[in-house]
Design a protein around this motif. Sequence first.
Motif, mmCIF file in Angstrom:
data_model
loop_
_atom_site.group_PDB
_atom_site.id
_atom_site.type_symbol
_atom_site.label_atom_id
_atom_site.label_comp_id
_atom_site.label_asym_id
_atom_site.label_seq_id
_atom_site.Cartn_x
_atom_site.Cartn_y
_atom_site.Cartn_z
ATOM 1 N N GLU A 99 0.847 -1.189 0.000
ATOM 2 C CA GLU A 99 0.000 0.000 0.000
ATOM 3 C C GLU A 99 0.880 1.236 0.000
ATOM 4 N N THR A 100 0.303 2.343 -0.349
ATOM 5 C CA THR A 100 1.062 3.582 -0.348
ATOM 6 C C THR A 100 1.275 4.071 1.082
ATOM 7 N N VAL A 101 2.403 4.762 1.269
ATOM 8 C CA VAL A 101 2.770 5.313 2.565
ATOM 9 C C VAL A 101 3.056 6.789 2.372
ATOM 10 N N GLU A 102 2.471 7.631 3.228
ATOM 11 C CA GLU A 102 2.773 9.060 3.172
ATOM 12 C C GLU A 102 3.869 9.361 4.174
ATOM 13 N N PHE A 103 4.959 9.967 3.688
ATOM 14 C CA PHE A 103 6.104 10.283 4.525
ATOM 15 C C PHE A 103 5.966 11.679 5.121
ATOM 16 N N GLU A 104 6.848 11.988 6.084
ATOM 17 C CA GLU A 104 6.788 13.264 6.797
ATOM 18 C C GLU A 104 6.848 14.464 5.865
ATOM 19 N N ASP A 105 7.568 14.316 4.746
ATOM 20 C CA ASP A 105 7.683 15.429 3.806
ATOM 21 C C ASP A 105 6.476 15.550 2.878
ATOM 22 N N GLY A 106 5.468 14.688 3.080
ATOM 23 C CA GLY A 106 4.254 14.730 2.265
ATOM 24 C C GLY A 106 4.305 13.849 1.031
ATOM 25 N N ASP A 116 12.331 -13.284 -5.359
ATOM 26 C CA ASP A 116 13.272 -14.209 -6.004
ATOM 27 C C ASP A 116 14.590 -13.523 -6.368
ATOM 28 N N LEU A 117 14.553 -12.212 -6.559
ATOM 29 C CA LEU A 117 15.742 -11.455 -6.945
ATOM 30 C C LEU A 117 16.421 -10.774 -5.764
ATOM 31 N N GLY A 118 15.758 -10.760 -4.595
ATOM 32 C CA GLY A 118 16.313 -10.046 -3.450
ATOM 33 C C GLY A 118 16.306 -8.547 -3.680
ATOM 34 N N LEU A 119 15.168 -8.023 -4.139
ATOM 35 C CA LEU A 119 15.056 -6.610 -4.494
ATOM 36 C C LEU A 119 13.809 -5.993 -3.884
ATOM 37 N N GLN A 120 13.994 -4.831 -3.283
ATOM 38 C CA GLN A 120 12.868 -4.036 -2.781
ATOM 39 C C GLN A 120 13.017 -2.634 -3.374
ATOM 40 N N ILE A 121 11.920 -2.139 -3.917
ATOM 41 C CA ILE A 121 11.897 -0.837 -4.588
ATOM 42 C C ILE A 121 10.880 0.065 -3.902
ATOM 43 N N TRP A 122 11.214 1.347 -3.736
ATOM 44 C CA TRP A 122 10.251 2.353 -3.312
ATOM 45 C C TRP A 122 10.102 3.338 -4.462
ATOM 46 N N ALA A 123 8.861 3.648 -4.800
ATOM 47 C CA ALA A 123 8.590 4.543 -5.924
ATOM 48 C C ALA A 123 7.583 5.608 -5.528
ATOM 49 N N SER A 124 7.779 6.795 -6.069
ATOM 50 C CA SER A 124 6.874 7.914 -5.869
ATOM 51 C C SER A 124 6.309 8.302 -7.225
ATOM 52 N N HIS A 125 4.996 8.246 -7.361
ATOM 53 C CA HIS A 125 4.327 8.566 -8.633
ATOM 54 C C HIS A 125 4.896 7.733 -9.779
ATOM 55 N N GLY A 126 5.239 6.463 -9.472
ATOM 56 C CA GLY A 126 5.732 5.547 -10.491
ATOM 57 C C GLY A 126 7.213 5.651 -10.798
ATOM 58 N N VAL A 127 7.933 6.581 -10.125
ATOM 59 C CA VAL A 127 9.361 6.764 -10.360
ATOM 60 C C VAL A 127 10.130 6.216 -9.158
ATOM 61 N N ILE A 128 11.119 5.388 -9.419
ATOM 62 C CA ILE A 128 11.886 4.742 -8.352
ATOM 63 C C ILE A 128 12.754 5.760 -7.623
#
Length: 138
Positions: A99-106, A116-128
Motif C-alpha cells: 500500500e502507499t505510505v505518506e512520509f513526513e515530507d508529504g 526471487d531477486l532479493g530486491l525491494q523498490i520504493w517509488a513515488s508517482h511511479g518513479v523509483i
Amino acid sequence: MKELWTWEPNKSLGPVAIGSAIEIYIDQHGFAYDEDSDPNDEWISYADKSSDVYIDTEDGLVVSITAYREFHYKHLNLIGANIIELGALLEQVADEAGETVEFEDGDVKSCYEYKDLGLQIWASHGVITSATCISYGS
C-alpha cells in the motif's frame, strides 16, 4: 566512493555483499554508524559519507544495502527509472506491491518486492526513489 553501484541479484550492490562482515566496509570504504539508527532495533545501520548508500546489519553481518542515487542493473540506473521500465528490464512483475505510505515530507510512496531477486523498490508517482538489495531467505 567512486565504485559503480552495480546490483547482482541476491548477492551484492557494488562492493558490498550480503552476508559479509560490516568491518570490511567501515575499514575499506568509510561507512560509519548511522546516528539516526535506533540502537534498540535488531538491525544496525551504517551510511557512506554521502548518505546515499545505507547498509543494514544483524549481528555484524550485512543483511541489506539501500541506495538513493545509484543502483545499476543491465546498464540502467534504477533510481529515477519508472516502475514500468523496471518490470520490462526484470521481465516480471513484483511479488508484492504494498500500500502507499505518506512520509513526513508529504511524499507518497509505494513499495514493490521481488523476492526471487532479493530486491525491494520504493517509488513515488511511479518513479523509483530507492532500491534495496536484500536477502529474503528461503
